[in-house]
Enzyme design. Structure first.
Site, PDB file in Angstrom:
ATOM      1  N   GLU A 135      14.877  -6.513   4.500  1.00 39.31           N
ATOM      2  CA  GLU A 135      16.136  -6.819   3.814  1.00 39.31           C
ATOM      3  C   GLU A 135      17.128  -7.522   4.732  1.00 39.31           C
ATOM      4  OE1 GLU A 135      14.677  -3.857   3.648  1.00 39.31           O
ATOM      5  OE2 GLU A 135      14.318  -3.415   1.540  1.00 39.31           O
ATOM      6  N   HIS A 137      17.994   5.746  -4.161  1.00 40.60           N
ATOM      7  CA  HIS A 137      17.738   4.580  -5.014  1.00 40.60           C
ATOM      8  C   HIS A 137      18.720   4.487  -6.177  1.00 40.60           C
ATOM      9  CE1 HIS A 137      13.909   4.789  -2.880  1.00 40.60           C
ATOM     10  NE2 HIS A 137      13.592   3.593  -3.351  1.00 40.60           N
TER      11      HIS A 137
END
Lengths: 338, 323, 364
Positions: free
Chosen positions: B59, B128
């Site tokens: 990322e 998440h």
């Protein structure tokens, strides 16, 4: 022969090196005169690397640099007055005083935003290489970074992708702390690799080590690397090794060995004192002057003439920067969005 | 107009963006996450294979490449996937993308889009389920988009890709199957223009993203009792259409703000503060916030349900501000 | 017997390095003793009771995952579940080299590591179903099971997230002068996370007692790992940081155990980290709902199923005449019963109430 340095280019590299050196000396002077107050980082001792790399680049190639950026920016031809004005936080600076020494940059000289976060320019340059590859004109991007950038995860993530996608990026690692690693010296590079190049090589990236104080060696390696990149080959990693300039060892830079005396290039008797070894063996500017005189590319008089010309430009730049007004306070909240 | 679901509209907007501008690249392939609708992306993958990079799980790297590419003339659309993963890329988003334009005195623009899926997804647990929009709002320089309907997502994605600023495009995956009328062809919805999703004179509910739909449900239920709620959807929180919010509050005199961020320092908090500061005289009752309690998100269904902003919670808040 | 197992010297019970004594030199002394006690080549393998324990654990993992997959399919559990089936030899082979107070950190496909480190299946099922007696009181779910009593620092949903955590635990052992080691399990996807490199560098510089175990199951989510991982060999990533690095047959529990045992001994003796790339395969999709798996090569699953670590161990045990079939059958029955009981326990367990929500946000 490919990679061999012509006389013109050699003189051009030398002049870039002198610009870098005299600029940094001017920065120290301005700091000591209290024209600015922030922490800053100098490029002294690494000029041969930056100047030789820049000599190879074309105007549409992109460069990204770090907190130790002054040399790269002025070496590539950025206006000296605007560069000094930025360091002083003045409105005529390249960034209008918003960036300062840490974020000095000049779009018109081929730089993108200068990040002062260790390792981040590796990713930014890799992204720039992607844009250049998409544009398809054979241009390359160069990331200048120090050895400590290899301690940051983003450097690996970016190099991995550059290798996977064959992006035209040259990773130019300026290792200015070889053999360091002791605590408290503020210069230590703490990397477990036996050679820094082991790291990019583990990602399949072609890697070279060169003496970063040897302008000819750097030039040769970069010519070869950039030619590969323009042909569409995978990224290249060059580690340019330099001996740390003694003035960068303290927390704040100091002209410990004194301002550069060009005559030391030929007058050995002038080299004395605690830092004689660095001056004699590791100062890239004096070394290159000595080499060019030996190769009859320059004479002593020519060296001094170049130095004088550069010093004169520096004085003009200094006057411009000091005269430049501070930015209007209310402009602090402007320009957040395009 | 044609009826399509949110995911189709999102893909349609992205397709047009890539089709109309060869500088647009997609870094990441999924965009629709693990949704069963992710096959919709095949259309884009087939058409623009040379401008799609299938990255590793990196990322920080992809965000950084996105910023660098944007400064050098590309227009990357970076798929961060689950919004919680933007924390892996935090230095690149908040310290590079957001700063570069201002810090360089305007020398650079960073036309990158960071796309991410936020919020309570059902069993996402603590790692998440984040809604990082309020944290990102604390980083001046980022435009923040929260599309709540199929029509909005298509029009806003066009504006996001064309914007010269780094834009965080935050989508709730629970909206993917929402159907709605979408204009055919290419159109843009300007940033900073709120949409009154439902008019009403009694109470203003400002909501974002998925919670807009929940607010509409609440409003419909309350309407049966004669309470008319005005639902204001800012659509982008940066830039924020303060005028539209203040206008609505001037009309109703009562405000409930509902979103999925944490209660403290969340989107609802900032909007409540703006109204308190600029429209205090119009208020007939204290402002109420419907947001997530300040706890990490739990896995177990009853715990996740308990902290989820629902139509019932919005309804209760509306009743309360009505006294 | 796999060829690689011929090289190894196993400790006998009782001579295992005992970290509870907190004596960093003990590992070295034991090593010397054991080298002298080299057993005959044909008999070199862990003691039979240990082998049977490994067999039991692999079976337990497989059975647990079968039920977990069913639970997902039936809609009884919220969220996603990432099944470990096929990779059992890695978790069991490594954890069999560890003591209870050694640390592990795991990832989203973490059930196997939890069980191999000693977690109870009933409490795990309860966590999967979000029930109050679950390991995290229903707050974590499938992806976040943690069990400090067995040294399990938790499974994380962030790719690469557990790598620095287990390494930090190893740092703690070093600072406290114990002989505990840390093990981080991670997938091939994490090979491209910057945090792996940062951690390798720190582990190498500080000679931390950590074993980095990469489970290369060929896919990061739905992406073939060789399309996103540059460089010829994954082990070169560890070598670049001067960490001894080795590829291992991750479908062979004895091979895994052998190298893990060696690495653990080295770590306890203060000789720093080791990096393994265990080549293995996930029999199922990225998560239980990923049924189609169109990204996999044809016949691939069949080829790898032939290397299934569980029958591989049972056949080896029988061929070496170390056990009777009846003993294995008994274990199989016991595992089935344990897993069934565990599941029933979880299904009947209470859900947490809203009062649980505000608990444990901060330590009290």
């Amino acid at each position: 022969m490919k990679g061999e340095l012509s006389r013109d280019k050699a003189v051009s590299i030398f002049e870039r090196m002198v610009v870098m050196r005299r600029f940094e000396e001017m920065v120290v002077r301005l700091f000591e005169e209290k024209h600015f107050f922030s922490h800053y980082h100098l490029y002294i001792g690494q000029e041969a690397t930056g100047a030789a790399v820049i000599e190879v680049l074309g105007p549409a190639d992109l460069t990204l640099t770090t907190h130790r950026n002054h040399g790269h920016v002025v070496g590539r031809g950025a206006d000296l007055g605007k560069a000094l004005a930025e360091i002083l936080g003045r409105s005529d600076g390249f960034c209008g005083g918003r960036g300062g020494t840490l974020h000095l940059t000049d779009r018109s000289s081929g730089f993108l935003s200068t990040s002062a976060v260790v390792g981040n320019c590796v990713g930014l340059a890799t992204g720039a290489a992607y844009a250049l590859k998409q544009a398809g004109k054979g241009n390359v991007s160069v990331a200048f970074f120090g050895d400590a950038a290899l301690e940051e995860g983003v450097a690996f993530e970016s190099m991995n992708m550059a290798a996977l996608w064959s992006l035209p990026v040259l990773y130019l690692c300026e290792n200015n702390s070889p053999g360091a690693g002791g605590w408290g010296s503020f210069t230590s590079s703490v990397i477990a690799a036996k050679k820094l190049t082991d790291i990019p090589e583990s990602l399949g990236i072609l890697s070279r080590q060169v003496d970063g104080t040897d302008a000819k060696a750097v030039y040769g390696a970069v010519v070869e690397a950039v030619a590969r990149l323009r042909e569409g080959h995978s990224p290249v990693f060059i580690e340019a090794i330099t001996e740390r300039w003694p003035g960068s060892v303290p927390l704040w830079p100091e002209l410990i060995p004194g301002a550069t005396d060009m005559t030391m290039a030929w007058d050995e008797t002038k080299i004395t004192g605690e830092h004689a070894d660095w001056i004699r063996n590791h100062d890239p500017v004096l070394r290159f002057a000595r080499d060019l005189i030996a190769d009859t590319v320059l004479t002593q008089a020519k060296v001094l003439a170049i130095d004088k010309r550069v010093n004169d430009r520096m004085e003009t730049a200094r006057t411009f920067a000091i005269a430049s007004p501070l930015p209007k306070p209310e402009s602090a909240i402007e320009g957040v969005f395009a | 107009m044609t009826e399509m679901n949110y995911a189709e509209a999102l893909v349609d907007g992205l397709y047009i963006s890539m089709d109309s501008d060869p500088r647009v690249s997609l870094i990441g392939r999924h965009v629709l996450g693990l949704s069963p609708l992710r096959y919709l992306m095949e259309r884009i993958r087939d058409a623009f294979a040379d401008r799609i990079l299938n990255p590793p799980v990196s990322e920080a790297g992809i965000a950084s490449l996105g910023v660098g590419a944007a400064m050098a003339g590309a227009r990357p659309f970076v798929d961060i996937a689950t919004a919680s993963f933007v924390f892996e890329a935090w230095p690149q988003v908040v310290n590079e993308a957001a700063n570069a334009h201002h810090m360089s005195g305007g020398q650079f623009t960073v036309p990158v889009v960071f796309h991410m899926l936020h919020g309570l997804r059902g069993g996402g647990s603590a790692q998440h389920s984040h809604s990082p929009q309020a944290m990102l709002w604390n980083c001046p320089g980022l435009e923040i988009v929260l599309p709540s309907s199929p029509r909005d997502v298509k029009g806003l994605i066009r504006t996001a890709v064309k914007s010269d600023n780094p834009t965080v495009f935050i989508v709730h995956s629970k909206l993917f199957t929402l159907k709605g009328d979408v204009p055919e062809g290419d159109y843009e919805i300007p940033f900073g223009q709120a949409d009154i999703k439902r008019e009403g004179g009694d109470v203003t509910v400002v909501a974002t993203s998925l919670v807009v739909q929940k607010a509409l449900e609440a409003a419909n239920a309350l309407s049966q009792e004669g309470i008319e709620v005005e639902v204001v959807d800012p659509r982008t929180i940066v830039p924020l259409d303060k005028e539209a919010i203040l206008r609505s509050v001037a009309k109703t005199g009562r405000l409930v703000v509902a979103d999925e961020c944490n209660l403290s320092c969340g989107v609802a908090s900032e909007i409540a503060a703006i109204v308190a500061e600029y429209a205090f005289e119009s208020l007939k009752a204290p402002i109420l916030r419907v947001a997530r309690p300040d706890v990490p998100v739990s896995f177990s269904a009853p715990l996740e349900d308990y902290i989820t902003p629902t139509p019932e919670k919005i309804t209760a808040a509306v009743r309360k501000v009505l006294g | 017997m796999p060829a690689s197992c011929n090289q190894v010297v196993f400790f006998e019970k009782g001579l295992l390095v005992d970290s509870e004594h907190g004596n960093p030199d003990k590992g070295v002394i034991n090593l010397t003793v054991m080298v002298e006690k080299k057993v005959k080549r044909k008999d070199r393998h862990p003691p039979v009771d240990k082998l049977l324990k490994m067999y039991r654990e692999m079976l337990t993992i497989r059975a647990f995952e079968e039920r977990a997959g069913e639970l997902y399919a039936s809609g009884a559990m919220p969220g996603l579940v990432h099944l470990y089936s096929g990779q059992e030899a890695v978790a069991v082979g490594v954890c069999a080299a560890l003591n209870t107070d050694d640390y592990i950190a795991s990832h989203h496909r973490g059930h196997g590591h939890c069980i191999a480190k000693g977690a109870r299946v009933d409490l795990m099922f309860a966590e999967l179903l979000g029930r109050l007696p679950g390991y995290c009181r229903g707050k974590g779910g499938s992806m976040h099971i943690a069990d400090p009593l067995t040294g399990n620092l938790g499974t994380t949903g962030i790719v690469g997230g557990g790598i620095p955590i287990a390494t930090g635990a190893a740092l703690s052992s070093k600072l406290r002068r114990t002989t505990q080691v840390g093990v981080c399990f991670f997938g091939d996807g994490a090979l491209n996370q910057g945090i792996l490199f940062e951690t390798m560098n720190l582990a190498s510089i500080w000679k931390l007692p950590v074993i980095l175990v990469c489970e290369n199951n060929l896919y990061g989510e739905f992406t073939a790992s060789d399309t996103v991982t540059a460089g010829k060999q994954y082990t070169s990533r560890g070598q670049a940081f001067s960490i001894p690095s080795k590829e291992v047959d991750g479908m062979d529990v004895l091979a895994v155990h052998q190298v893990a045992d060696e690495a653990v001994r080295k770590a306890r003796a203060g000789k720093g980290p080791t990096f393994f790339v265990c080549n293995t395969y996930r029999f199922k999709g990225h998560h239980a709902g990923d049924q189609k798996q169109s990204y996999k090569r044809e016949q691939e699953t069949e080829e790898w199923t032939r290397k299934d670590p569980i029958p591989r161990l049972s056949q080896w045990l029988l061929s070496k005449k170390l056990v009777d079939r009846s003993i294995l059958s008994k274990i199989e029955e016991e595992v089935e019963a344990l897993v069934q009981e565990g599941l029933e326990f979880a299904q009947n367990a209470p859900e947490p109430g809203p009062d649980e929500l505000m608990k444990h946000v901060y330590a009290e």
